[in-house]
Motif scaffolding. Structure first.
Motif, mmCIF file in Angstrom:
data_model
loop_
_atom_site.group_PDB
_atom_site.id
_atom_site.type_symbol
_atom_site.label_atom_id
_atom_site.label_comp_id
_atom_site.label_asym_id
_atom_site.label_seq_id
_atom_site.Cartn_x
_atom_site.Cartn_y
_atom_site.Cartn_z
ATOM 1 N N LEU A 187 24.954 32.140 35.170
ATOM 2 C CA LEU A 187 25.893 33.211 35.496
ATOM 3 C C LEU A 187 26.813 32.804 36.639
ATOM 4 N N GLY A 188 26.274 32.074 37.616
ATOM 5 C CA GLY A 188 27.098 31.610 38.725
ATOM 6 C C GLY A 188 28.157 30.615 38.285
ATOM 7 N N ILE A 216 33.960 29.738 37.010
ATOM 8 C CA ILE A 216 35.010 29.368 36.063
ATOM 9 C C ILE A 216 35.952 30.542 35.816
ATOM 10 N N LEU A 217 35.400 31.734 35.619
ATOM 11 C CA LEU A 217 36.240 32.898 35.361
ATOM 12 C C LEU A 217 37.064 33.296 36.585
ATOM 13 N N VAL A 218 36.481 33.180 37.773
ATOM 14 C CA VAL A 218 37.242 33.493 38.985
ATOM 15 C C VAL A 218 38.411 32.521 39.131
ATOM 16 N N LEU A 219 38.166 31.244 38.900
ATOM 17 C CA LEU A 219 39.247 30.261 38.991
ATOM 18 C C LEU A 219 40.319 30.524 37.933
ATOM 19 N N MET A 220 39.918 30.894 36.729
ATOM 20 C CA MET A 220 40.893 31.227 35.690
ATOM 21 C C MET A 220 41.656 32.500 36.054
ATOM 22 N N PHE A 262 44.108 31.214 39.068
ATOM 23 C CA PHE A 262 45.113 30.204 38.753
ATOM 24 C C PHE A 262 45.689 30.303 37.344
ATOM 25 N N GLY A 263 45.021 30.984 36.433
ATOM 26 C CA GLY A 263 45.491 31.079 35.052
ATOM 27 C C GLY A 263 46.421 32.267 34.857
ATOM 28 N N ASP A 264 46.894 32.404 33.639
ATOM 29 C CA ASP A 264 47.742 33.539 33.280
ATOM 30 C C ASP A 264 46.875 34.796 33.224
ATOM 31 N N PRO A 265 47.171 35.814 34.033
ATOM 32 C CA PRO A 265 46.307 36.999 34.072
ATOM 33 C C PRO A 265 46.352 37.842 32.793
ATOM 34 N N GLU A 266 47.407 37.727 31.990
ATOM 35 C CA GLU A 266 47.554 38.468 30.744
ATOM 36 C C GLU A 266 47.235 39.953 30.921
ATOM 37 N N THR A 267 47.840 40.550 31.932
ATOM 38 C CA THR A 267 47.566 41.952 32.235
ATOM 39 C C THR A 267 48.091 42.899 31.165
ATOM 40 N N ASN A 327 39.631 38.399 33.810
ATOM 41 C CA ASN A 327 38.897 37.182 34.152
ATOM 42 C C ASN A 327 38.405 37.229 35.592
ATOM 43 N N LEU A 328 39.255 37.679 36.495
ATOM 44 C CA LEU A 328 38.882 37.738 37.908
ATOM 45 C C LEU A 328 37.737 38.711 38.131
ATOM 46 N N TRP A 329 37.849 39.908 37.588
ATOM 47 C CA TRP A 329 36.814 40.914 37.814
ATOM 48 C C TRP A 329 35.502 40.567 37.110
ATOM 49 N N ALA A 330 35.583 40.060 35.900
ATOM 50 C CA ALA A 330 34.362 39.656 35.201
ATOM 51 C C ALA A 330 33.688 38.493 35.923
ATOM 52 N N GLY A 331 34.480 37.553 36.444
ATOM 53 C CA GLY A 331 33.918 36.435 37.195
ATOM 54 C C GLY A 331 33.244 36.877 38.475
ATOM 55 N N LEU A 332 33.854 37.815 39.184
ATOM 56 C CA LEU A 332 33.241 38.316 40.419
ATOM 57 C C LEU A 332 31.920 39.032 40.139
#
Length: 84
Positions: free
Chosen positions: A27-28, A33-37, A40-45, A54-59
């Motif tokens: 999970l870590g 990986i998801l936090v970095l995406m 730095f990746g396209d947020p596709e909001t 990606n940010l919230w799921a990674g956190l």
């Protein structure tokens, strides 16, 4: 078997073979990986309706992974040295 006999037997911690360590590590890793995406990746909001999924799921995955590892450190599984 009485409780006194169980306490007198030699035991050791499960250590790295405890499944909570493996789940927490996976999970870590996925969380990082998801936090970095998410950063730095396209947020596709437009697909998610606003939040950076990606940010919230990674956190959340990072927090859950840390909880699993802390759980395994605070309450380790005791494995008997020998079996009957």
């Amino acid at each position: 078997m009485p409780a006194n006999e169980v306490q007198n037997k030699q035991t050791h911690n499960a250590g790295v073979f405890d499944i909570r360590n493996i789940i927490g590590a996976l999970l870590g890793i996925y969380g990082v990986i998801l936090v970095l995406m998410g950063i730095f990746g396209d947020p596709e909001t437009d697909k998610t309706g606003g939040p950076n999924a990606n940010l919230w799921a990674g956190l959340v995955m990072l927090v859950v992974g840390i909880v699993f590892i802390a759980w395994s450190r605070l309450r380790p599984v005791k494995v008997p040295e020998t079996t009957d």
